[in-house]
Design an enzyme around this catalytic site. Structure first.
Site, mmCIF file in Angstrom:
data_model
loop_
_atom_site.group_PDB
_atom_site.id
_atom_site.type_symbol
_atom_site.label_atom_id
_atom_site.label_comp_id
_atom_site.label_asym_id
_atom_site.label_seq_id
_atom_site.Cartn_x
_atom_site.Cartn_y
_atom_site.Cartn_z
ATOM 1 N N HIS A 220 -114.958 45.016 -27.671
ATOM 2 C CA HIS A 220 -114.640 46.446 -27.889
ATOM 3 C C HIS A 220 -115.683 46.995 -28.870
ATOM 4 O O HIS A 220 -116.854 47.094 -28.534
ATOM 5 C CB HIS A 220 -113.184 46.526 -28.386
ATOM 6 C CG HIS A 220 -112.606 47.895 -28.503
ATOM 7 N ND1 HIS A 220 -113.200 49.025 -28.022
ATOM 8 C CD2 HIS A 220 -111.419 48.330 -29.062
ATOM 9 C CE1 HIS A 220 -112.434 50.087 -28.263
ATOM 10 N NE2 HIS A 220 -111.356 49.683 -28.902
ATOM 11 N N HIS A 259 -118.082 47.975 -18.242
ATOM 12 C CA HIS A 259 -116.965 48.742 -18.785
ATOM 13 C C HIS A 259 -115.748 48.551 -17.895
ATOM 14 O O HIS A 259 -115.890 48.449 -16.680
ATOM 15 C CB HIS A 259 -117.312 50.233 -18.864
ATOM 16 C CG HIS A 259 -116.421 50.988 -19.791
ATOM 17 N ND1 HIS A 259 -115.209 51.510 -19.394
ATOM 18 C CD2 HIS A 259 -116.550 51.272 -21.103
ATOM 19 C CE1 HIS A 259 -114.640 52.094 -20.423
ATOM 20 N NE2 HIS A 259 -115.408 51.966 -21.477
ATOM 21 N N ASP A 310 -122.333 51.409 -26.307
ATOM 22 C CA ASP A 310 -122.748 50.577 -27.433
ATOM 23 C C ASP A 310 -124.210 50.153 -27.391
ATOM 24 O O ASP A 310 -124.823 49.929 -28.437
ATOM 25 C CB ASP A 310 -121.858 49.326 -27.510
ATOM 26 C CG ASP A 310 -120.449 49.687 -27.884
ATOM 27 O OD1 ASP A 310 -120.285 50.343 -28.918
ATOM 28 O OD2 ASP A 310 -119.514 49.350 -27.149
HETATM 29 N N1 COA Z 1 -122.810 40.954 -19.080
HETATM 30 C C1 COA Z 1 -122.823 40.114 -18.016
HETATM 31 N N2 COA Z 1 -121.860 40.090 -17.091
HETATM 32 C C2 COA Z 1 -120.853 40.950 -17.238
HETATM 33 C C3 COA Z 1 -120.767 41.856 -18.304
HETATM 34 C C4 COA Z 1 -121.801 41.830 -19.246
HETATM 35 N N3 COA Z 1 -121.786 42.659 -20.292
HETATM 36 N N4 COA Z 1 -119.653 42.593 -18.189
HETATM 37 C C5 COA Z 1 -119.046 42.174 -17.088
HETATM 38 N N5 COA Z 1 -119.749 41.186 -16.524
HETATM 39 C C6 COA Z 1 -119.423 40.452 -15.297
HETATM 40 C C7 COA Z 1 -118.399 39.360 -15.629
HETATM 41 O O1 COA Z 1 -119.013 38.162 -16.017
HETATM 42 C C8 COA Z 1 -117.687 39.272 -14.323
HETATM 43 O O2 COA Z 1 -118.520 38.590 -13.422
HETATM 44 P P1 COA Z 1 -117.919 37.588 -12.321
HETATM 45 O O3 COA Z 1 -117.081 38.462 -11.437
HETATM 46 O O4 COA Z 1 -119.132 37.016 -11.686
HETATM 47 O O5 COA Z 1 -117.110 36.592 -13.096
HETATM 48 C C9 COA Z 1 -117.613 40.720 -13.844
HETATM 49 O O6 COA Z 1 -118.758 41.357 -14.423
HETATM 50 C C10 COA Z 1 -116.344 41.434 -14.307
HETATM 51 O O7 COA Z 1 -116.263 41.317 -15.724
HETATM 52 P P2 COA Z 1 -114.931 41.377 -16.561
HETATM 53 O O8 COA Z 1 -115.186 40.840 -17.928
HETATM 54 O O9 COA Z 1 -113.790 40.788 -15.793
HETATM 55 O O10 COA Z 1 -114.687 42.933 -16.605
HETATM 56 P P3 COA Z 1 -113.666 43.627 -17.557
HETATM 57 O O11 COA Z 1 -113.315 44.908 -16.928
HETATM 58 O O12 COA Z 1 -112.548 42.744 -17.960
HETATM 59 O O13 COA Z 1 -114.539 43.814 -18.883
HETATM 60 C C11 COA Z 1 -115.856 44.520 -20.585
HETATM 61 C C12 COA Z 1 -115.061 44.951 -19.371
HETATM 62 C C13 COA Z 1 -116.338 45.754 -21.324
HETATM 63 C C14 COA Z 1 -114.945 43.724 -21.549
HETATM 64 C C15 COA Z 1 -117.036 43.656 -20.136
HETATM 65 O O14 COA Z 1 -117.893 44.404 -19.299
HETATM 66 C C16 COA Z 1 -117.791 43.076 -21.301
HETATM 67 O O15 COA Z 1 -117.390 42.043 -21.847
HETATM 68 N N6 COA Z 1 -118.901 43.733 -21.739
HETATM 69 C C17 COA Z 1 -119.634 43.282 -22.878
HETATM 70 C C18 COA Z 1 -118.969 43.770 -24.147
HETATM 71 C C19 COA Z 1 -119.138 45.252 -24.338
HETATM 72 O O16 COA Z 1 -120.212 45.790 -24.196
HETATM 73 N N7 COA Z 1 -118.041 45.887 -24.747
HETATM 74 C C20 COA Z 1 -118.032 47.310 -25.047
HETATM 75 C C21 COA Z 1 -117.254 48.077 -24.039
HETATM 76 S S1 COA Z 1 -117.418 49.830 -24.306
#
Ligand code: COA
Length: 374
Positions: A220, A259, A310
């Site tokens: 987050h 996201h 971010d």
């Molecule tokens: N880098 C690499 N791969 C990513 C990614 C990232 N930042 N964000 C998502 N993915 C990939 C996941 O590994 C997953 O791949 P898979 O299907 O091959 O396993 C797929 O995309 C779905 O990801 P998931 O984590 O299930 O999506 P989510 O909706 O639960 O998560 C976030 C959303 C924001 C938590 C996620 O994108 C993330 O962890 N981002 C990095 C942290 C971040 O920037 N947070 C700020 C948000 S404003």
């Protein structure tokens, strides 16, 4: 009884809000109906706080009065200064704000003398003071004066307290816009945490303290610090491409990308990228911004993921001279306005938030005596 398990509550409508539209078909990101693009271009952060807390944009005289009020709320009570001095210099600065919020809740509790709006304004005005009082006390052995009346906006106040000199117009404006972009975002994890806490009829400070705890995590609010640490590992776009490619091969997450709601791009990202680009140009940068752009195109071509707010916030804050470990606290300073508005909204239409869980534990079994346990 519903048995469907929505992992991470993805896609679940968990309530109503009149505060912002996030990822709604055909609609921009808006705060109370105003596009984030218009707000970031033409409003100030204080106008946005006012809009979120009171429901409408302030007229000129109201804004002047509101800014004056916030200035009077920047001072820290002496016991809080003592607490900040007692915290270790190695503390995570988000924990400093979490502790400061909780402590203020004992010194100036919610009740007859202080309503929710008063506390919201107090926290919005005093979080920069708390953070930078602690920072300077431990870094430079100085007890700073936090009111700084000559710096009327939150952005000016923050940069002045941090650096000890007035920021340039471009720097103040950039931080102002960044604060606006981070202020509100519907039922994100920290806001939802605030709403869950306030739904038990708990107090305002408890809800904000919980919100800070939720924001702290790297999935987050902590993502901007993760993004900066990643960017700093590389000294050229080619090196960055090779390094991030390896990360993706190992299925590592790249902080600042992806996201939960925005699958076709975060509308805040191009705005903050534009501002970061201006700062990079002003600084004569030939390295960091091109590295960021190379990572952006690689992550998109390899994973179809866009940068979220971010990623380029990290670049912008870097050029504003803000130390990386103060990035997430800045997010707290901004998002307090959104949390406060959600707390007020939840209270106005409250029902205890208490979902169900799908049970995955053992089937019912007999309780064993001590002798029967091995
Ligand atoms: N880098 C690499 N791969 C990513 C990614 C990232 N930042 N964000 C998502 N993915 C990939 C996941 O590994 C997953 O791949 P898979 O299907 O091959 O396993 C797929 O995309 C779905 O990801 P998931 O984590 O299930 O999506 P989510 O909706 O639960 O998560 C976030 C959303 C924001 C938590 C996620 O994108 C993330 O962890 N981002 C990095 C942290 C971040 O920037 N947070 C700020 C948000 S404003």
């Amino acid at each position: 009884m519903p048995q469907k398990n929505a992992s991470g509550l993805e896609g679940i409508m968990a309530g109503e809000t009149a505060l912002s539209t996030v990822g709604k078909e055909g609609l921009d990101l808006t705060y109370r109906g105003y596009s984030i693009r218009d707000l970031a271009a033409a409003a100030s952060f204080e106008e946005v706080i006012y809009l979120l807390l009171y429901g409408s944009l302030p007229a000129r005289a109201e804004l002047d009065r509101y800014r004056s009020l916030l200035i009077t709320l920047r001072d820290l009570p002496p016991p809080l200064r003592v607490i900040l001095e007692q915290l270790p210099p190695t503390a995570n600065p988000v924990d400093v704000l979490r502790t400061g919020c909780s402590a203020l809740g004992t010194l100036e509790p919610e009740g007859q003398d202080r309503d929710a709006h008063a506390i919201a304004n107090r926290l919005c005005a005093s979080f920069p003071s708390m953070l930078l009082y602690w920072f300077h006390f431990h870094r430079n052995g100085r007890r700073i004066e936090t009111r700084a009346e000559a710096h009327p906006t939150v952005a000016d106040h923050f940069l002045y307290l941090l650096r000890g000199e007035p920021p340039s117009a471009l720097h103040a404006r950039t931080l102002d816009a960044a604060l606006i972009l981070h202020a509100e975002h519907e039922f994100n994890a920290s806001t939802f945490a605030c709403r869950v806490i306030i739904s038990t009829l708990s107090d305002f400070y408890s809800a904000v303290t919980g919100g800070i705890g939720a924001l702290r995590g790297p999935l987050h609010g902590g993502a901007d610090e993760g993004a900066m640490k990643l960017l700093e590992r590389f000294s050229s776009p080619d090196e960055a491409e090779a390094g991030v490619r390896k990360m993706l091969e190992k299925k590592e997450k790249v902080m600042g990308f992806g996201h939960r709601v925005y699958k076709d791009g975060d509308p805040r990202a191009p705005i903050i990228k534009g501002l970061a680009g201006q700062l990079a140009e002003e600084a004569g940068d030939r390295t960091l911004f091109p590295i960021a752009e190379r990572i952006e195109s690689l992550v998109f071509s390899e994973k179809g993921l866009y940068p979220n707010i971010d990623f380029y916030s990290a670049v912008a804050y870097h050029f504003l001279g803000i130390p990386t470990f103060l990035f997430t606290p800045l997010f707290v300073i901004s998002r307090t306005s959104g949390w406060a508005a959600h707390i007020l909204e939840q209270r106005a239409h409250n029902r205890l938030i208490r979902p169900l869980a799908v049970y995955t534990g053992p089937a019912p079994r007999p309780f064993p005596s001590m002798e029967e346990r091995s």
